[in-house]
Design a protein around this motif. Sequence first.
Motif, short mmCIF file in Angstrom:
data_model
loop_
_atom_site.label_atom_id
_atom_site.label_comp_id
_atom_site.label_asym_id
_atom_site.label_seq_id
_atom_site.Cartn_x
_atom_site.Cartn_y
_atom_site.Cartn_z
N LEU A 72 -55.65 35.09 60.20
CA LEU A 72 -56.61 34.66 60.44
C LEU A 72 -56.58 33.86 61.99
N ASN A 73 -55.64 33.15 62.18
CA ASN A 73 -55.49 32.26 63.15
C ASN A 73 -55.02 33.22 64.53
N ALA A 74 -54.51 34.27 64.34
CA ALA A 74 -54.08 35.24 65.16
C ALA A 74 -55.29 36.25 65.64
N THR A 75 -56.22 36.55 64.52
CA THR A 75 -57.28 37.62 65.09
C THR A 75 -58.76 37.21 65.10
N ASP A 76 -58.89 35.67 64.59
CA ASP A 76 -60.27 35.14 64.54
C ASP A 76 -60.34 34.01 65.48
N PRO A 77 -61.15 34.12 66.88
CA PRO A 77 -60.98 33.13 67.74
C PRO A 77 -61.83 32.00 67.11
N ALA A 78 -62.73 32.10 66.52
CA ALA A 78 -63.68 30.98 65.87
C ALA A 78 -62.81 30.20 64.69
N PHE A 79 -62.02 31.02 64.09
CA PHE A 79 -61.10 30.27 62.94
C PHE A 79 -60.12 29.63 63.72
N ARG A 80 -59.49 30.10 64.67
CA ARG A 80 -58.32 29.48 65.50
C ARG A 80 -58.73 28.18 66.15
N ALA A 81 -59.94 28.14 66.72
CA ALA A 81 -60.46 26.95 67.34
C ALA A 81 -60.82 25.91 66.30
N ASP A 82 -61.41 26.33 65.00
CA ASP A 82 -61.49 25.28 64.25
C ASP A 82 -60.00 24.75 63.66
N LEU A 83 -59.27 25.77 63.43
CA LEU A 83 -57.89 25.09 62.64
C LEU A 83 -57.31 24.32 63.76
N ALA A 84 -57.67 24.30 65.01
CA ALA A 84 -57.02 23.62 66.12
C ALA A 84 -57.40 22.07 66.12
N GLN A 85 -58.80 21.82 65.38
CA GLN A 85 -59.22 20.51 65.17
C GLN A 85 -58.57 19.80 64.15
N ALA A 86 -57.64 20.52 63.28
CA ALA A 86 -57.31 19.73 62.01
C ALA A 86 -56.31 18.59 62.45
N ASP A 87 -56.37 17.67 61.73
CA ASP A 87 -55.38 16.34 62.06
C ASP A 87 -53.93 16.57 61.33
N LEU A 88 -54.11 17.60 60.06
CA LEU A 88 -53.02 17.84 59.53
C LEU A 88 -53.05 18.98 58.73
N ILE A 89 -52.17 19.84 59.06
CA ILE A 89 -52.04 21.28 58.31
C ILE A 89 -50.81 21.33 57.55
N HIS A 90 -51.04 21.63 56.13
CA HIS A 90 -49.78 21.52 55.38
C HIS A 90 -49.68 22.99 54.94
N ALA A 91 -48.29 23.02 54.16
CA ALA A 91 -47.86 24.28 53.95
C ALA A 91 -48.19 24.69 52.33
N ASP A 92 -49.36 25.52 52.32
CA ASP A 92 -49.89 25.95 50.99
C ASP A 92 -49.14 27.32 50.68
N GLY A 93 -48.34 27.94 51.51
CA GLY A 93 -47.98 29.04 51.05
C GLY A 93 -46.30 28.94 51.17
N GLN A 94 -45.63 29.56 50.22
CA GLN A 94 -44.01 29.35 50.14
C GLN A 94 -43.44 30.03 51.35
N VAL A 95 -43.95 31.08 51.79
CA VAL A 95 -43.51 31.71 53.11
C VAL A 95 -43.40 30.99 54.20
N ILE A 96 -44.41 29.88 54.24
CA ILE A 96 -44.51 29.07 55.49
C ILE A 96 -43.18 28.06 55.34
N VAL A 97 -42.87 27.72 54.25
CA VAL A 97 -41.78 26.91 54.04
C VAL A 97 -40.34 27.50 54.29
N ALA A 98 -40.32 28.80 53.62
CA ALA A 98 -39.23 29.65 53.97
C ALA A 98 -39.02 29.83 55.42
N ALA A 99 -39.84 30.10 56.20
CA ALA A 99 -39.82 30.24 57.41
C ALA A 99 -39.38 29.26 57.98
N SER A 100 -39.80 27.88 57.93
CA SER A 100 -39.37 26.85 58.55
C SER A 100 -37.75 26.53 58.27
N ARG A 101 -37.36 26.98 57.29
CA ARG A 101 -35.95 26.69 56.78
C ARG A 101 -35.22 27.99 57.71
#
Length: 271
Positions: A72-101
């Motif tokens: 969604l962040n890559a395809t939806d400009p409105a969602f991307r703008a809203d996500l950018a306002q977050a003070d903290l974004i946490h890893a809800d998906g295991q794929v995010i953790v695996a990618a960081s490693r």
Amino acid sequence: MQGNAASIELPLHGRGMGEGRAVESVRIGGVPVSTLSLNALIEKMLAEAPARRAAGRSPWLVFDCNGHGLSLNATDPAFRADLAQADLIHADGQVIVAASRRFAPAPIADRSSTTDMFIDSLPGAAARKVRYFLLGGTEQVNADCAARITADTPGLELAGRRNGFWNPEEEAAVIDAINATEPDVLWVGTGKPREQAFCVRNRDRIKAGWIVTCGGLFNYITGDYPRAPQWMQDAGLEWLHRMATNPRHLAWRYLTTNPHALWLIWKHRNG
């Protein structure tokens, strides 16, 4: 591990912060994700949310990141703008953790699924008198969730609750109802991208310490949505369990967004 993707500080957008420092994060698939562990995230919420609310500060916006969110962040400009306002974004998906490693200079400590974040925080919330407001789900699901967690967690006091269905003309009344209870943490479970848009649109009107988006959390608490076995969660296959148990609503989403998310992780592997 590659060392090209620089560790960054998640930007803080809330006014009158006063926590002293930004949250360290790494960029995964184009999104800055906090490296905090699940336990550290819970401790931060329980310690800081009541203080922010009591001081009348603008609430922290805490959003989650998973494969669906990356897409969604890559395809939806409105969602991307809203996500950018977050003070903290946490890893809800295991794929995010695996990618960081694999690609990030500082790996994310562990997965902080919103469901685990909520459930594991309940004893501490009860002990510290941290009050939650549950916003989302159908009326039946919302009521059953509230009844279940208060019955299972002695001493837990909810500030209030409300289902997740209203029209634009009713939104001011929804905010008034939340503010009348002055919750420490407002949990918003109306699904992406609606919940992020609601939080960003109303952050200056809501009287709470933290506002945390939580998708279908309340349905998982009630058992309407079954959780995957732990081995599937650990292997990053919870999405497969969800798709198999709710194919009509989730099959198309996962079949389209998961490959896109993997491509985005590879595309942004160097930061």
